[in-house]
Design a protein around this motif. Structure first.
Motif, PDB file in Angstrom:
ATOM      1  N   HIS A 133       0.826  -1.220   0.000  1.00 31.03           N
ATOM      2  CA  HIS A 133       0.000   0.000   0.000  1.00 31.03           C
ATOM      3  C   HIS A 133       0.852   1.259   0.000  1.00 31.03           C
ATOM      4  O   HIS A 133       0.339   2.365   0.074  1.00 31.03           O
ATOM      5  N   ARG A 134       2.155   1.084   0.023  1.00 33.29           N
ATOM      6  CA  ARG A 134       3.092   2.220  -0.025  1.00 33.29           C
ATOM      7  C   ARG A 134       2.790   3.197   1.130  1.00 33.29           C
ATOM      8  O   ARG A 134       2.705   4.409   0.956  1.00 33.29           O
ATOM      9  N   THR A 135       2.694   2.649   2.343  1.00 30.63           N
ATOM     10  CA  THR A 135       2.281   3.415   3.524  1.00 30.63           C
ATOM     11  C   THR A 135       3.394   4.313   4.065  1.00 30.63           C
ATOM     12  O   THR A 135       4.537   3.861   4.209  1.00 30.63           O
ATOM     13  N   VAL A 136       3.036   5.577   4.336  1.00 34.12           N
ATOM     14  CA  VAL A 136       4.051   6.512   4.843  1.00 34.12           C
ATOM     15  C   VAL A 136       3.698   7.055   6.226  1.00 34.12           C
ATOM     16  O   VAL A 136       4.438   7.857   6.800  1.00 34.12           O
ATOM     17  N   ASP A 137       2.521   6.693   6.748  1.00 33.02           N
ATOM     18  CA  ASP A 137       2.052   7.287   8.005  1.00 33.02           C
ATOM     19  C   ASP A 137       1.468   6.228   8.911  1.00 33.02           C
ATOM     20  O   ASP A 137       1.224   5.087   8.495  1.00 33.02           O
ATOM     21  N   ASP A 138       1.262   6.653  10.193  1.00 36.52           N
ATOM     22  CA  ASP A 138       0.647   5.741  11.166  1.00 36.52           C
ATOM     23  C   ASP A 138       0.039   6.587  12.274  1.00 36.52           C
ATOM     24  O   ASP A 138       0.266   7.807  12.340  1.00 36.52           O
ATOM     25  N   THR A 139      -0.692   5.928  13.170  1.00 38.11           N
ATOM     26  CA  THR A 139      -1.370   6.669  14.255  1.00 38.11           C
ATOM     27  C   THR A 139      -0.341   7.200  15.252  1.00 38.11           C
ATOM     28  O   THR A 139       0.686   6.570  15.481  1.00 38.11           O
ATOM     29  N   PRO A 140      -0.642   8.357  15.865  1.00 38.96           N
ATOM     30  CA  PRO A 140       0.332   8.954  16.800  1.00 38.96           C
ATOM     31  C   PRO A 140       0.418   8.231  18.128  1.00 38.96           C
ATOM     32  O   PRO A 140      -0.617   7.875  18.700  1.00 38.96           O
ATOM     33  N   PHE A 141       1.613   7.953  18.633  1.00 43.62           N
ATOM     34  CA  PHE A 141       1.785   7.488  20.021  1.00 43.62           C
ATOM     35  C   PHE A 141       1.192   8.567  20.925  1.00 43.62           C
ATOM     36  O   PHE A 141       1.356   9.771  20.682  1.00 43.62           O
ATOM     37  N   GLY A 142       0.513   8.107  21.997  1.00 48.55           N
ATOM     38  CA  GLY A 142      -0.087   9.064  22.942  1.00 48.55           C
ATOM     39  C   GLY A 142      -1.464   9.507  22.503  1.00 48.55           C
ATOM     40  O   GLY A 142      -2.118  10.297  23.191  1.00 48.55           O
ATOM     41  N   GLY A 143      -1.916   9.032  21.337  1.00 50.54           N
ATOM     42  CA  GLY A 143      -3.259   9.359  20.872  1.00 50.54           C
ATOM     43  C   GLY A 143      -3.319  10.739  20.238  1.00 50.54           C
ATOM     44  O   GLY A 143      -2.291  11.400  20.028  1.00 50.54           O
ATOM     45  N   GLY A 144      -4.523  11.183  19.958  1.00 54.00           N
ATOM     46  CA  GLY A 144      -4.704  12.487  19.311  1.00 54.00           C
ATOM     47  C   GLY A 144      -5.150  12.318  17.873  1.00 54.00           C
ATOM     48  O   GLY A 144      -5.083  11.222  17.313  1.00 54.00           O
ATOM     49  N   ALA A 145      -5.581  13.420  17.300  1.00 54.19           N
ATOM     50  CA  ALA A 145      -6.140  13.386  15.948  1.00 54.19           C
ATOM     51  C   ALA A 145      -5.023  13.248  14.919  1.00 54.19           C
ATOM     52  O   ALA A 145      -3.857  13.543  15.202  1.00 54.19           O
ATOM     53  N   GLY A 146      -5.387  12.807  13.754  1.00 58.20           N
ATOM     54  CA  GLY A 146      -4.476  12.803  12.617  1.00 58.20           C
ATOM     55  C   GLY A 146      -3.469  11.671  12.653  1.00 58.20           C
ATOM     56  O   GLY A 146      -3.503  10.782  13.515  1.00 58.20           O
TER      57      GLY A 146
END
Ligand SMILES: N#Cc1c(-c2ccc3ccn(Cc4ccccn4)c3c2)n[nH]c1N
Length: 241
Positions: free
Chosen positions: A45-58
């Motif tokens: 999927h050519r992934t460049v991002d992931d969910t933030p440690f500590g939570g939060g939006a984006g």
């Protein structure tokens, strides 16, 4: 100088092939390359991002993908420029400090930014990292900011601007004042006349008029710049304004 830009939207940097920066690249005054960050992904999927440690939006951009890209692109002695809303403010002085570097690599983040360890790893490796902001407003990514900074730096390279003298008089230049208003033909247009002094051929009067207008404009629009002036910049004639 070599400039590399890494982005998930490489087409955003297409304007770099135009005008003075494009000509500088074509003539060899500047080496310029734009890279697609996804070239360094390893999943389907050519992934460049992931969910933030500590939570939060984006989402946050992954360090492993950025690390692989910078391992290939950054040269020894290269400076990593990371556009970010939380960066030091990019100014003409900063542009002047960057134009002497051998290589600038602009890391264009998206989402909520790039994992902080990417910059930290470069610093720990003895590299220079400049986290820069082009102003107090929020953009969606680093590409527009990189275009701004690259133009401001590239135009300072010898030979890029046709008339180097124009670099001396500019706003935010050495005088530390905003630029005076400019006029050209026709002398009268829409019932408005260009200032007579500019058509007089009297050089000393023209210099004085331009300085007076630059000081007035700076006082009106950027009083902070007046505060920052070297005390010797303004003379008695100026202070009479
Ligand atoms: N230079 C500069 C910038 C930026 C900028 C630069 C890079 C990125 C990468 C992602 N975003 C979105 C984003 C929004 C909110 C909080 C974090 N990140 C960027 C914004 N905004 N304003 C400036 N003067």
């Amino acid at each position: 100088m070599r400039i590399d830009v890494i982005s998930i939207f490489p087409d955003y940097l297409a304007p770099l092939s135009l005008s003075l920066v494009g000509k500088a690249a074509q003539s060899g005054l500047l080496e310029l390359a734009v890279h697609d960050l996804r070239s360094w992904t390893t999943d389907r999927h050519r992934t460049v991002d992931d969910t933030p440690f500590g939570g939060g939006a984006g989402m946050v951009m992954r360090p492993d993908v950025w690390g692989a890209a910078l391992d290939d692109v950054l040269q020894p002695g290269g400076t990593l420029i990371v556009p970010t809303p939380s960066g030091e403010t990019f100014t003409q002085r900063v542009a002047e400090s960057l134009v002497i570097e051998s290589q600038l690599v602009f890391a264009c983040g998206r989402y909520e930014g790039i994992d902080a360890r990417v910059a930290e790893r470069h610093r720990q490796g003895g590299g220079t990292v400049r986290e820069m902001s082009i102003g107090d407003y929020v953009l969606n990514g680093g590409e527009v900011a990189s275009l701004v900074m690259i133009e401001a730096v590239a135009r300072l390279l010898p030979g890029v601007i046709g008339n180097p003298a124009s670099l001396v008089e500019e706003s935010h230049g050495e005088a530390g004042l905003l630029e005076y208003p400019v006029y050209t033909k026709p002398p009268s247009w829409a019932g408005l006349d260009a200032p007579e002094v500019l058509l007089s051929g009297h050089h000393a009067k023209i210099v004085r008029w331009r300085r007076d207008r630059a000081i007035e404009r700076t006082l009106d629009r950027r009083p902070d710049m007046i505060e920052a002036l070297d005390p010797t910049t303004l003379d008695k004639a100026d202070l009479a304004l």
